[in-house]
Design a protein around this motif. Structure first.
Motif, PDB file in Angstrom:
ATOM      1  N   THR A 160       0.685  -1.249  -0.020  1.00 52.14           N
ATOM      2  CA  THR A 160       0.061   0.092   0.006  1.00 52.14           C
ATOM      3  C   THR A 160       0.920   1.206   0.076  1.00 52.14           C
ATOM      4  N   LYS A 161       1.893   1.174   0.652  1.00 51.70           N
ATOM      5  CA  LYS A 161       3.060   2.129   0.987  1.00 51.70           C
ATOM      6  C   LYS A 161       4.113   2.090   0.159  1.00 51.70           C
ATOM      7  N   LYS A 162       4.355   3.157  -0.757  1.00 50.38           N
ATOM      8  CA  LYS A 162       5.644   2.839  -1.597  1.00 50.38           C
ATOM      9  C   LYS A 162       6.893   3.141  -0.931  1.00 50.38           C
ATOM     10  N   LYS A 163       6.961   4.189   0.088  1.00 52.89           N
ATOM     11  CA  LYS A 163       8.254   4.365   0.615  1.00 52.89           C
ATOM     12  C   LYS A 163       8.147   3.607   1.905  1.00 52.89           C
ATOM     13  N   LEU A 164       8.254   2.318   2.186  1.00 57.06           N
ATOM     14  CA  LEU A 164       8.125   1.499   3.290  1.00 57.06           C
ATOM     15  C   LEU A 164       9.283   1.808   4.265  1.00 57.06           C
ATOM     16  N   SER A 165       8.775   2.363   5.591  1.00 59.22           N
ATOM     17  CA  SER A 165       9.711   2.132   6.680  1.00 59.22           C
ATOM     18  C   SER A 165      10.308   0.716   6.723  1.00 59.22           C
ATOM     19  N   PRO A 166      11.484   0.756   7.722  1.00 59.70           N
ATOM     20  CA  PRO A 166      11.713  -0.514   8.330  1.00 59.70           C
ATOM     21  C   PRO A 166      10.899  -1.364   8.867  1.00 59.70           C
ATOM     22  N   ILE A 167      10.705  -2.653   8.715  1.00 63.72           N
ATOM     23  CA  ILE A 167       9.723  -3.415   9.414  1.00 63.72           C
ATOM     24  C   ILE A 167       9.956  -3.739  10.746  1.00 63.72           C
ATOM     25  N   LEU A 168       8.791  -3.562  11.732  1.00 61.99           N
ATOM     26  CA  LEU A 168       9.097  -3.860  12.813  1.00 61.99           C
ATOM     27  C   LEU A 168       8.755  -5.003  13.484  1.00 61.99           C
ATOM     28  N   GLY A 169       7.711  -5.789  12.906  1.00 59.41           N
ATOM     29  CA  GLY A 169       7.502  -7.284  13.327  1.00 59.41           C
ATOM     30  C   GLY A 169       6.777  -7.032  14.755  1.00 59.41           C
ATOM     31  N   PHE A 170       6.510  -8.168  15.397  1.00 59.28           N
ATOM     32  CA  PHE A 170       6.007  -8.104  16.709  1.00 59.28           C
ATOM     33  C   PHE A 170       7.297  -8.117  17.775  1.00 59.28           C
ATOM     34  N   SER A 171       8.194  -8.208  17.573  1.00 58.24           N
ATOM     35  CA  SER A 171       9.260  -8.225  18.336  1.00 58.24           C
ATOM     36  C   SER A 171       9.661  -6.699  18.401  1.00 58.24           C
ATOM     37  N   GLY A 172       9.498  -5.868  17.204  1.00 57.20           N
ATOM     38  CA  GLY A 172       9.967  -4.397  17.450  1.00 57.20           C
ATOM     39  C   GLY A 172       8.739  -3.625  18.233  1.00 57.20           C
ATOM     40  N   TYR A 173       7.639  -4.186  17.886  1.00 54.01           N
ATOM     41  CA  TYR A 173       6.531  -3.342  18.668  1.00 54.01           C
ATOM     42  C   TYR A 173       6.558  -3.839  20.175  1.00 54.01           C
ATOM     43  N   LYS A 174       6.961  -4.902  20.664  1.00 51.58           N
ATOM     44  CA  LYS A 174       7.096  -4.908  21.830  1.00 51.58           C
ATOM     45  C   LYS A 174       8.158  -4.316  22.554  1.00 51.58           C
ATOM     46  N   ASP A 175       9.502  -4.039  21.978  1.00 44.20           N
ATOM     47  CA  ASP A 175      10.578  -3.224  22.291  1.00 44.20           C
ATOM     48  C   ASP A 175      10.070  -1.726  22.612  1.00 44.20           C
ATOM     49  N   LEU A 176       9.483  -1.184  21.314  1.00 46.94           N
ATOM     50  CA  LEU A 176       9.022   0.076  21.340  1.00 46.94           C
ATOM     51  C   LEU A 176       7.991   0.508  22.444  1.00 46.94           C
ATOM     52  N   MET A 177       7.032  -0.472  22.398  1.00 49.92           N
ATOM     53  CA  MET A 177       5.788  -0.195  23.562  1.00 49.92           C
ATOM     54  C   MET A 177       6.371  -0.277  24.824  1.00 49.92           C
ATOM     55  N   ALA A 178       7.376  -1.032  25.126  1.00 49.20           N
ATOM     56  CA  ALA A 178       7.855  -1.303  26.400  1.00 49.20           C
ATOM     57  C   ALA A 178       8.506   0.183  26.873  1.00 49.20           C
ATOM     58  N   ALA A 179       9.437   0.788  25.906  1.00 48.15           N
ATOM     59  CA  ALA A 179       9.901   1.896  26.051  1.00 48.15           C
ATOM     60  C   ALA A 179       8.841   3.209  26.200  1.00 48.15           C
ATOM     61  N   TYR A 180       7.801   3.120  25.058  1.00 45.83           N
ATOM     62  CA  TYR A 180       6.798   4.108  25.178  1.00 45.83           C
ATOM     63  C   TYR A 180       6.143   4.077  26.437  1.00 45.83           C
ATOM     64  N   SER A 181       5.734   3.030  26.955  1.00 47.56           N
ATOM     65  CA  SER A 181       4.897   3.127  28.012  1.00 47.56           C
ATOM     66  C   SER A 181       5.623   4.052  29.257  1.00 47.56           C
ATOM     67  N   LYS A 182       7.017   4.126  29.224  1.00 43.85           N
ATOM     68  CA  LYS A 182       7.601   4.638  30.187  1.00 43.85           C
ATOM     69  C   LYS A 182       7.588   6.347  30.019  1.00 43.85           C
ATOM     70  N   GLN A 183       7.004   6.820  28.835  1.00 42.10           N
ATOM     71  CA  GLN A 183       6.897   8.322  28.593  1.00 42.10           C
ATOM     72  C   GLN A 183       5.654   9.120  29.313  1.00 42.10           C
ATOM     73  N   GLU A 184       4.990   8.222  30.255  1.00 37.90           N
ATOM     74  CA  GLU A 184       4.012   8.727  31.104  1.00 37.90           C
ATOM     75  C   GLU A 184       3.144   9.795  30.251  1.00 37.90           C
ATOM     76  N   ASN A 185       2.352   9.085  29.274  1.00 38.67           N
ATOM     77  CA  ASN A 185       1.356  10.122  28.660  1.00 38.67           C
ATOM     78  C   ASN A 185       0.180   9.054  28.081  1.00 38.67           C
ATOM     79  N   THR A 186      -0.902   9.612  27.530  1.00 38.42           N
ATOM     80  CA  THR A 186      -2.032   8.889  27.375  1.00 38.42           C
ATOM     81  C   THR A 186      -2.321   8.980  25.831  1.00 38.42           C
ATOM     82  N   VAL A 187      -1.327   9.195  25.065  1.00 40.55           N
ATOM     83  CA  VAL A 187      -1.742   9.228  23.756  1.00 40.55           C
ATOM     84  C   VAL A 187      -1.707   7.861  23.140  1.00 40.55           C
ATOM     85  N   PRO A 188      -3.085   7.296  22.422  1.00 39.99           N
ATOM     86  CA  PRO A 188      -2.853   6.095  22.172  1.00 39.99           C
ATOM     87  C   PRO A 188      -2.152   5.867  20.720  1.00 39.99           C
ATOM     88  N   VAL A 189      -1.656   4.331  20.497  1.00 37.01           N
ATOM     89  CA  VAL A 189      -0.789   3.971  19.544  1.00 37.01           C
ATOM     90  C   VAL A 189      -1.590   3.075  18.731  1.00 37.01           C
TER      91      VAL A 189
END
Length: 224
Positions: free
Chosen positions: A146-175
């Motif tokens: 769908t997207k021509k300029k695709l960013s690096p693929i995260l996979g489930f492991s990438g999401y896990k790492d990012l969301m673990a770090a993101y949860s420490k930002q103390e905010n309520t912005v949904p992802v």
């Protein structure tokens, strides 16, 4: 710093759908046909994305899409075109990394409109938080055409790492997860901490997408 960022608390409490449909079509008529199909079967959040078309054509489509979304009490988000969003009184915009800045969009649209931002890294997420987005589209999960300029693929492991770090930002912005997502991914994405998904082909190519839409809404019912 924008005057609107002083109102972060109220901005972050805006309602975000757990199912965001990104429109597809070879022309205005196909986009509108696909949008109406999704709305008719229960979709409540439409992102009008017409990357290869002129701003004038996007505006013409957006005006008609606004009417459809109003008819079904759904949100209309315009991809990239901030001025189009303002002209057709859309509910907001979604901005990619190379689109108009979030701060500029907020100045144009005001505090009440929704602004989403695309992210692929924690740094992207933090920058969006500082600039006052209402939600973040994080991805891709896997390859998508769908997207021509695709960013690096995260996979489930990438999401896990990012969301673990993101949860420490103390905010309520949904992802919101985006990029090649399938129905079978919902449980894992919700467990990781994602608040919903953005999909395109899954609903575009479904003749009767009622089942897919209901499964997604039910899957994230307690997340957003």
């Amino acid at each position: 710093m924008s005057q609107f960022l002083d109102k972060k608390e109220s901005v972050f409490q805006k309602k975000i759908s757990c199912l965001q449909y990104i429109s597809q079509g070879k022309d205005r008529f196909q986009h509108l046909e696909n949008i109406e199909k999704v709305l008719r079967y229960g979709g409540n959040w439409i992102q009008l994305r017409m990357k290869e078309m002129s701003q004038n054509e996007v505006l013409k489509t957006a005006i008609l899409a606004r009417e459809l979304c109003s008819k079904f009490s759904a949100k209309l988000i315009i991809n990239d075109h901030v001025k189009v969003a303002k002209t057709c009184n859309a509910d907001g915009v979604h901005l990619g990394q190379e689109d108009t800045s979030v701060l500029e969009a907020r100045e144009i649209l005001g505090a009440q409109k929704l602004i989403g931002g695309t992210a692929n890294t924690l740094q992207h997420c933090v920058a969006h938080l500082e600039n006052g987005v209402d939600y973040i589209g994080l991805g891709p999960l896997r390859f998508t055409s769908t997207k021509k300029k695709l960013s690096p693929i995260l996979g489930f492991s990438g999401y896990k790492d990012l969301m673990a770090a993101y949860s420490k930002q103390e905010n309520t912005v949904p992802v919101i997860a985006i990029g090649g997502i399938q129905l079978s991914d919902i449980e894992e994405l919700r467990r990781i901490g994602l608040n919903g998904i953005a999909v395109s082909g899954m609903l575009t190519h479904s003749e009767y997408p009622e089942n897919e839409i209901q499964q997604i809404l039910d899957g994230f019912a307690e997340s957003v």
